[in-house]
Design a protein around this motif. Structure first.
Motif, PDB file in Angstrom:
ATOM      1  N   TRP A  58      42.951  45.133  39.141  1.00  0.00           N
ATOM      2  CA  TRP A  58      43.339  44.702  37.795  1.00  0.00           C
ATOM      3  C   TRP A  58      43.337  43.177  37.690  1.00  0.00           C
ATOM      4  O   TRP A  58      42.906  42.618  36.690  1.00  0.00           O
ATOM      5  CB  TRP A  58      44.735  45.232  37.452  1.00  0.00           C
ATOM      6  CG  TRP A  58      44.807  46.716  37.324  1.00  0.00           C
ATOM      7  CD1 TRP A  58      43.757  47.585  37.154  1.00  0.00           C
ATOM      8  CD2 TRP A  58      45.991  47.521  37.361  1.00  0.00           C
ATOM      9  NE1 TRP A  58      44.208  48.881  37.095  1.00  0.00           N
ATOM     10  CE2 TRP A  58      45.578  48.880  37.209  1.00  0.00           C
ATOM     11  CE3 TRP A  58      47.347  47.247  37.506  1.00  0.00           C
ATOM     12  CZ2 TRP A  58      46.481  49.932  37.204  1.00  0.00           C
ATOM     13  CZ3 TRP A  58      48.248  48.296  37.496  1.00  0.00           C
ATOM     14  CH2 TRP A  58      47.819  49.622  37.341  1.00  0.00           C
ATOM     15  N   ILE A  59      43.824  42.513  38.726  1.00  0.00           N
ATOM     16  CA  ILE A  59      43.943  41.053  38.686  1.00  0.00           C
ATOM     17  C   ILE A  59      42.588  40.374  38.859  1.00  0.00           C
ATOM     18  O   ILE A  59      42.243  39.440  38.126  1.00  0.00           O
ATOM     19  CB  ILE A  59      44.922  40.564  39.774  1.00  0.00           C
ATOM     20  CG1 ILE A  59      46.335  41.078  39.483  1.00  0.00           C
ATOM     21  CG2 ILE A  59      44.928  39.041  39.863  1.00  0.00           C
ATOM     22  CD1 ILE A  59      47.346  40.735  40.562  1.00  0.00           C
ATOM     23  N   LEU A  60      41.804  40.843  39.820  1.00  0.00           N
ATOM     24  CA  LEU A  60      40.569  40.155  40.196  1.00  0.00           C
ATOM     25  C   LEU A  60      39.361  40.603  39.391  1.00  0.00           C
ATOM     26  O   LEU A  60      38.366  39.889  39.323  1.00  0.00           O
ATOM     27  CB  LEU A  60      40.295  40.364  41.689  1.00  0.00           C
ATOM     28  CG  LEU A  60      41.380  39.826  42.631  1.00  0.00           C
ATOM     29  CD1 LEU A  60      41.079  40.239  44.063  1.00  0.00           C
ATOM     30  CD2 LEU A  60      41.486  38.320  42.529  1.00  0.00           C
ATOM     31  N   GLY A  61      39.431  41.783  38.801  1.00  0.00           N
ATOM     32  CA  GLY A  61      38.297  42.265  38.019  1.00  0.00           C
ATOM     33  C   GLY A  61      37.062  42.462  38.884  1.00  0.00           C
ATOM     34  O   GLY A  61      37.108  43.063  39.957  1.00  0.00           O
ATOM     35  N   GLU A  65      35.032  43.278  43.939  1.00  0.00           N
ATOM     36  CA  GLU A  65      33.938  43.939  44.641  1.00  0.00           C
ATOM     37  C   GLU A  65      33.300  43.067  45.717  1.00  0.00           C
ATOM     38  O   GLU A  65      32.629  43.583  46.605  1.00  0.00           O
ATOM     39  CB  GLU A  65      32.854  44.370  43.640  1.00  0.00           C
ATOM     40  CG  GLU A  65      33.352  45.290  42.540  1.00  0.00           C
ATOM     41  CD  GLU A  65      33.781  46.648  43.068  1.00  0.00           C
ATOM     42  OE1 GLU A  65      33.436  46.969  44.221  1.00  0.00           O
ATOM     43  OE2 GLU A  65      34.470  47.380  42.337  1.00  0.00           O
ATOM     44  N   ILE A  66      33.484  41.756  45.640  1.00  0.00           N
ATOM     45  CA  ILE A  66      32.783  40.884  46.584  1.00  0.00           C
ATOM     46  C   ILE A  66      33.724  40.050  47.442  1.00  0.00           C
ATOM     47  O   ILE A  66      33.296  39.481  48.437  1.00  0.00           O
ATOM     48  CB  ILE A  66      31.801  39.945  45.850  1.00  0.00           C
ATOM     49  CG1 ILE A  66      32.533  39.078  44.825  1.00  0.00           C
ATOM     50  CG2 ILE A  66      30.695  40.739  45.186  1.00  0.00           C
ATOM     51  CD1 ILE A  66      31.653  38.038  44.175  1.00  0.00           C
ATOM     52  N   LEU A  67      35.001  39.968  47.061  1.00  0.00           N
ATOM     53  CA  LEU A  67      35.934  39.160  47.844  1.00  0.00           C
ATOM     54  C   LEU A  67      36.375  39.897  49.102  1.00  0.00           C
ATOM     55  O   LEU A  67      36.455  41.125  49.134  1.00  0.00           O
ATOM     56  CB  LEU A  67      37.167  38.813  47.012  1.00  0.00           C
ATOM     57  CG  LEU A  67      37.028  37.695  45.977  1.00  0.00           C
ATOM     58  CD1 LEU A  67      38.326  37.550  45.202  1.00  0.00           C
ATOM     59  CD2 LEU A  67      36.670  36.380  46.652  1.00  0.00           C
ATOM     60  N   THR A  68      36.654  39.135  50.141  1.00  0.00           N
ATOM     61  CA  THR A  68      37.341  39.682  51.310  1.00  0.00           C
ATOM     62  C   THR A  68      38.811  39.296  51.196  1.00  0.00           C
ATOM     63  O   THR A  68      39.148  38.218  50.700  1.00  0.00           O
ATOM     64  CB  THR A  68      36.747  39.124  52.609  1.00  0.00           C
ATOM     65  OG1 THR A  68      36.753  37.690  52.554  1.00  0.00           O
ATOM     66  CG2 THR A  68      35.323  39.604  52.790  1.00  0.00           C
ATOM     67  N   THR A 183      26.693  43.817  45.165  1.00  0.00           N
ATOM     68  CA  THR A 183      27.760  43.699  44.170  1.00  0.00           C
ATOM     69  C   THR A 183      28.072  45.024  43.488  1.00  0.00           C
ATOM     70  O   THR A 183      29.210  45.265  43.082  1.00  0.00           O
ATOM     71  CB  THR A 183      27.369  42.657  43.112  1.00  0.00           C
ATOM     72  OG1 THR A 183      26.128  43.038  42.499  1.00  0.00           O
ATOM     73  CG2 THR A 183      27.198  41.282  43.747  1.00  0.00           C
ATOM     74  N   HIS A 184      27.072  45.893  43.362  1.00  0.00           N
ATOM     75  CA  HIS A 184      27.310  47.161  42.672  1.00  0.00           C
ATOM     76  C   HIS A 184      28.220  48.070  43.483  1.00  0.00           C
ATOM     77  O   HIS A 184      29.090  48.756  42.926  1.00  0.00           O
ATOM     78  CB  HIS A 184      25.982  47.866  42.393  1.00  0.00           C
ATOM     79  CG  HIS A 184      26.136  49.184  41.698  1.00  0.00           C
ATOM     80  ND1 HIS A 184      26.470  49.285  40.364  1.00  0.00           N
ATOM     81  CD2 HIS A 184      26.029  50.462  42.159  1.00  0.00           C
ATOM     82  CE1 HIS A 184      26.559  50.567  40.031  1.00  0.00           C
ATOM     83  NE2 HIS A 184      26.289  51.301  41.100  1.00  0.00           N
ATOM     84  N   TYR A 185      28.037  48.059  44.800  1.00  0.00           N
ATOM     85  CA  TYR A 185      28.811  48.973  45.644  1.00  0.00           C
ATOM     86  C   TYR A 185      29.998  48.293  46.317  1.00  0.00           C
ATOM     87  O   TYR A 185      30.826  48.961  46.930  1.00  0.00           O
ATOM     88  CB  TYR A 185      27.902  49.603  46.707  1.00  0.00           C
ATOM     89  CG  TYR A 185      26.850  50.503  46.116  1.00  0.00           C
ATOM     90  CD1 TYR A 185      27.167  51.795  45.702  1.00  0.00           C
ATOM     91  CD2 TYR A 185      25.546  50.059  45.946  1.00  0.00           C
ATOM     92  CE1 TYR A 185      26.207  52.620  45.147  1.00  0.00           C
ATOM     93  CE2 TYR A 185      24.577  50.880  45.392  1.00  0.00           C
ATOM     94  CZ  TYR A 185      24.914  52.161  44.993  1.00  0.00           C
ATOM     95  OH  TYR A 185      23.960  52.974  44.436  1.00  0.00           O
ATOM     96  N   GLY A 186      30.066  46.970  46.226  1.00  0.00           N
ATOM     97  CA  GLY A 186      31.217  46.280  46.788  1.00  0.00           C
ATOM     98  C   GLY A 186      31.303  46.345  48.293  1.00  0.00           C
ATOM     99  O   GLY A 186      32.396  46.346  48.855  1.00  0.00           O
TER     100      GLY A 186
END
Length: 320
Positions: A58-61, A65-68, A183-186
């Motif tokens: 919710w916070i990161l949107g 999907e890409i952040l560690t 990015t689509h699958y994270g």
């Protein structure tokens, strides 16, 4: 497998700090001065849990999907340390040498735990893998005109890219992997796709499906788990290295790689600043420290004359 993930992403990063979690919440909420620190700890702690709760998404949107998330775990640990320091001070005041010994043991165990986990973890780093043959293959006969992919190489992935001029569709830095298949699958690294569950394997399948678009011709496999998928996608085994532990797969219908346009590519001036500004800032700060005098030091070294008392004038005044 859930216990493995719990150990890898919770117990190993926090160490024995997890034993102090009740004190962190109780003492941090009771002390008004520590509440901002507790709030910061709570937010980073929850985000560091990743997909365990819906709050990070919710916070990161889309960035979720890409952040560690180990960066948030590290921030949470830093914010907890002042509160844990108060706990340590209380224990030392009450139990003295026994508390010091116990805290020292906990600190040592916290540092030893990651070292032990690396050797027994299924997320094997493969740091000792010999990749010289892989680099030699990519650097000969024009093989560097195509892109490559490694599977099962773990942390040996950057060792390959360091010594070859060929490009890979994979990489270590999560936020820099902006291809749609990532990015689509994270997912994170394709070289460790199986450890990211369905998302990781789906990202790998999509990358193999779009191999011609990216000029992905060569795949180096160090884990037999991936070989059926690679073979089914049309690749053929062409060479083996290191007594068969590394296999090379190729597809003949793949065209040479072409540049992939991206608005995320830095400009020449940005690249220059990235390479020079951080180091230059450090050097400039050191020069300023030596060249600009410290006001406190100057005042300390400055000599002030002690006021001389005019005894003769005082005597004349008394005589009057």
């Amino acid at each position: 497998m859930n216990l493995t993930y719990l150990t890898n992403f919770f117990f190993v990063p926090y160490g024995l700090l997890v034993l102090a979690l009740p004190f962190i919440f109780i003492y941090g909420s009771a002390n008004r001065r520590l509440r901002p620190l507790l709030i910061g700890f709570w937010i980073t702690f929850i985000i560091g849990l990743g997909g365990t709760t819906p709050l990070p998404r919710w916070i990161l949107g889309r960035a979720f999907e890409i952040l560690t998330f180990e960066r948030f775990t590290l921030s949470a640990a830093f914010m907890a340390l002042p509160i844990v320091g108060l706990l340590a001070a209380r224990l030392i005041d009450r139990h003295q040498s026994k508390a010091v010994a116990g805290l020292a043991f906990a600190a040592v165990l916290t540092f030893v735990l990651p070292m032990v986990w690396i050797s027994i973890s299924p997320f094997s780093a493969n740091a000792g893998l010999n990749v010289d043959a892989v680099d030699g293959f990519l650097n000969r006969d024009g093989h560097d005109r195509y892109r490559y992919l490694t599977l099962g190489f773990g942390n040996s992935l950057p060792k390959v890219s360091t010594y070859t001029s060929a490009n890979s569709v994979d990489g270590e830095y999560n936020s820099a992997r902006l291809l749609p298949e990532f990015t689509h699958y994270g997912t994170a690294q394709l070289t460790s796709a199986k450890y990211f569950g369905t998302a990781g394997m789906e990202a790998l399948r999509m990358m193999l499906r779009h191999a011609a678009h990216y000029g992905l011709k060569y795949i180096f496999v160090h884990d037999p788990y991936y070989e059926p998928l690679v073979s089914f996608a049309g690749w053929q085994k062409v060479e083996t290295y290191d007594s068969g532990s590394i296999t090379v797969w190729s597809r003949e219908d793949i065209p040479p790689a072409r540049p992939i346009p991206s608005d995320a590519m830095p400009t020449a001036i940005e690249g220059l600043l990235w390479g020079t500004l951080p180091l230059a800032s450090s050097i400039l700060a050191i020069l300023f420290a030596f060249m600009i005098p410290d006001g406190a030091r100057v005042r300390k070294n400055q000599l002030y004359e002690f006021p001389v008392h005019d005894e003769e004038g005082a005597l004349i005044q008394e005589a009057r």
